[in-house]
Enzyme design. Structure first.
Site, PDB file in Angstrom:
ATOM      1  N   TYR A  18      18.888 -17.102   1.407  1.00 34.30           N
ATOM      2  CA  TYR A  18      17.738 -17.148   2.321  1.00 34.30           C
ATOM      3  C   TYR A  18      18.296 -17.377   3.717  1.00 34.30           C
ATOM      4  CZ  TYR A  18      14.559 -17.568  -1.682  1.00 34.30           C
ATOM      5  OH  TYR A  18      13.840 -17.335  -2.830  1.00 34.30           O
TER       6      TYR A  18
ATOM      7  N   LYS B  77       6.917 -17.379  -5.960  1.00 31.15           N
ATOM      8  CA  LYS B  77       6.016 -18.113  -6.856  1.00 31.15           C
ATOM      9  C   LYS B  77       4.933 -17.250  -7.505  1.00 31.15           C
ATOM     10  CE  LYS B  77       7.853 -22.103  -6.768  1.00 31.15           C
ATOM     11  NZ  LYS B  77       8.945 -21.922  -7.719  1.00 31.15           N
TER      12      LYS B  77
ATOM     13  N   PRO C 178       5.811 -14.278  -0.323  1.00 32.79           N
ATOM     14  CA  PRO C 178       6.874 -14.167  -1.333  1.00 32.79           C
ATOM     15  C   PRO C 178       8.024 -15.167  -1.187  1.00 32.79           C
ATOM     16  CG  PRO C 178       7.026 -12.361   0.240  1.00 32.79           C
ATOM     17  CD  PRO C 178       5.759 -13.096   0.556  1.00 32.79           C
TER      18      PRO C 178
ATOM     19  N   HIS D 255      20.521 -18.651 -12.615  1.00 31.45           N
ATOM     20  CA  HIS D 255      21.037 -19.160 -11.338  1.00 31.45           C
ATOM     21  C   HIS D 255      20.835 -20.680 -11.264  1.00 31.45           C
ATOM     22  CE1 HIS D 255      21.157 -15.247  -8.764  1.00 31.45           C
ATOM     23  NE2 HIS D 255      21.680 -15.086  -9.962  1.00 31.45           N
TER      24      HIS D 255
ATOM     25  N   TYR E  32      11.269 -25.313  -6.179  1.00 29.31           N
ATOM     26  CA  TYR E  32      11.805 -23.966  -6.396  1.00 29.31           C
ATOM     27  C   TYR E  32      11.937 -23.678  -7.897  1.00 29.31           C
ATOM     28  CZ  TYR E  32      14.271 -19.658  -5.298  1.00 29.31           C
ATOM     29  OH  TYR E  32      14.615 -18.331  -5.183  1.00 29.31           O
TER      30      TYR E  32
END
Ligand code: APR
Ligand code: PHB
Length: 390
Positions: free
Chosen positions: A202, A298, A294, A74, A385
């Site tokens: 998200y 990570k 979560p 991704h 990220y």
């Protein structure tokens, strides 16, 4: 007669298995002691976004083949606010990507590799206890098949997760715990349905946070922010899908394919760090030493960087006869852990609905607007990220 090994590893989650695999590759003997059966360990469903650093380490450990073949690369992620989706382009902002591949599959690959190499593991080891780690000759005792067992070793790796025995075995005055518990949980559902979007979404919504994730092009993982008092039996699949639809944008709502759940569970959210991570010849790695909420995925990635530092330190000890890496393990690992803790706390704070929302809600909205309109702010998110270096 006690057995003998160089490194006794407690816990056969991703941390223990990865450490064992890397040590074996470099000729360092290890035995894993695990409380549960392999099947039980593989039943736990956890996040599935792997940073490039963790992908590289798994590849180095010789377990990258299936991840490279089946993992989905991704280059960005989507953040949906008030029904409008925005894209964070990891590749353009950082030059890096992440790989979507389930943690369960990583654990399976590691277990298969360990079994194929014949590296010793003792599953269903009860009453595991680390001893004498403040001296030169640590020992681990346990019970297996109704018999008492003992392993003499040079080092003990505490890879036994948040509820493990290792952290609890150190003198209380020698450890400090930092903790934040969040006033909500995540209700997760796994289904054999195609993901609603090619990238993760998200979602910040007044009804609560939601996340659209996936395990493959045919298996989806969805989450809803829920109350900690929520009863899983009050959430038949239909109710889950209806609630998710309310939090989606129009395009995602139209694209959503629903189906029977394969798994459904509620998880609390917690930030936790223990300091230090080394007690003489006992080292904590992975969830044994820290927990992240979560949001941002990570957990496994931090386990991988701990294992990397510990593995390097043990190689230095055995091959170069130097204790420097072991002496620096805790500080090195914690420097990276705290940055991932900060990021996970920040993502959680940014996207969830809190009980006292008036001022905080405005802060969230301002920060999100800043991220969507500033390349620097978006880069800061993307850089964390995709994973800080280790
Ligand atoms: N004796 C032996 N084994 C134990 C004991 C004990 N007393 N206590 C716990 N264990 C085992 C657990 O059964 C589990 O299999 O230790 C293992 C720890 O595995 P994880 O909890 O998966 O922790 P870790 O390997 O550090 O993995 C970190 O997993 O929990 C997720 O979000 C986390 O993604 C992160 C990753
Ligand atoms: C998951 O796929 O389970 C997942 C993905 C991303 C997260 C958390 C969980 O931030």
């Amino acid at each position: 007669m006690p057995m003998r090994t160089q490194v006794a590893i407690i816990g056969a989650g991703p941390s223990g298995l990865l450490l064992g695999q890397l040590l074996h590759k470099h000729g360092i003997d290890n035995i894993i002691l695990e409380r549960h059966t392999p099947e039980y360990v593989l039943e736990r469903i956890r996040a599935g976004v792997i940073e490039q650093g963790a992908v590289d380490l798994l590849t180095e450990a010789g377990v990258g083949e299936r991840m490279h073949a089946e993992g989905l690369v991704h280059d960005g992620t989507q953040i949906c606010v008030d029904g409008v989706r925005h894209r964070i382009d990891f590749k353009a902002l950082t030059g890096k990507s992440v790989t979507v591949y389930g943690q369960t599959e990583i654990t399976r690959d590691l277990m298969d590799a360990r079994r194929a190499l014949g590296i010793p593991s003792i599953y269903e080891a009860y009453d595991v206890a680390p001893h004498d780690f403040s001296g030169q000759h640590p020992r681990v005792t346990y019970r297996h098949d109704g018999k008492e067992g003992a392993i003499d070793c040079d080092f003990i790796a505490g890879c036994d997760g948040f509820h493990g025995v290792c952290r609890k075995s150190v003198p209380p005055g020698s450890i400090k715990n930092y903790e934040r518990v969040y006033p909500f949980g995540w209700l997760g559902l796994l289904s054999d349905t195609p993901p609603v979007s090619e990238e993760l979404i998200y979602i910040r919504h007044q009804l609560g946070f939601a996340l659209c994730s996936m395990r493959s092009t045919t298996r989806s993982r969805y989450y809803l922010q829920c109350s900690l008092a929520e009863d899983i039996d009050a959430w038949p699949d239909e109710r889950f899908w209806e609630e998710l639809k309310l939090r989606l944008d129009d395009e995602a709502r139209a694209a959503l394919v629903t189906g029977p759940s394969l798994e459904k569970s509620i998880a609390p959210l917690r930030s936790f760090v223990a300091e230090p991570l080394r007690f003489g010849r006992l080292f904590l790695a992975g969830d044994a030493g820290h927990i992240v909420p979560p949001t941002g995925a990570k957990g496994l990635n931090l386990a991988a960087s701990d294992v990397y530092y510990l593995w390097q330190a043990l190689i230095e000890f055995y091959k170069q006869k130097s204790s420097a890496g072991l002496d620096h393990y805790s500080a090195r690992a914690l420097a990276r852990i705290w940055k991932a803790e900060r990021f996970s706390w920040w993502m959680t704070t940014l996207l969830h609905t809190f009980p006292d929302q008036a001022f905080e809600g405005k802060m969230q909205a301002a920060e999100l607007d800043y991220i969507f309109n500033s390349r620097s702010a978006a880069t800061a998110l993307a850089e964390n990220y995709v994973g800080l270096p280790f």
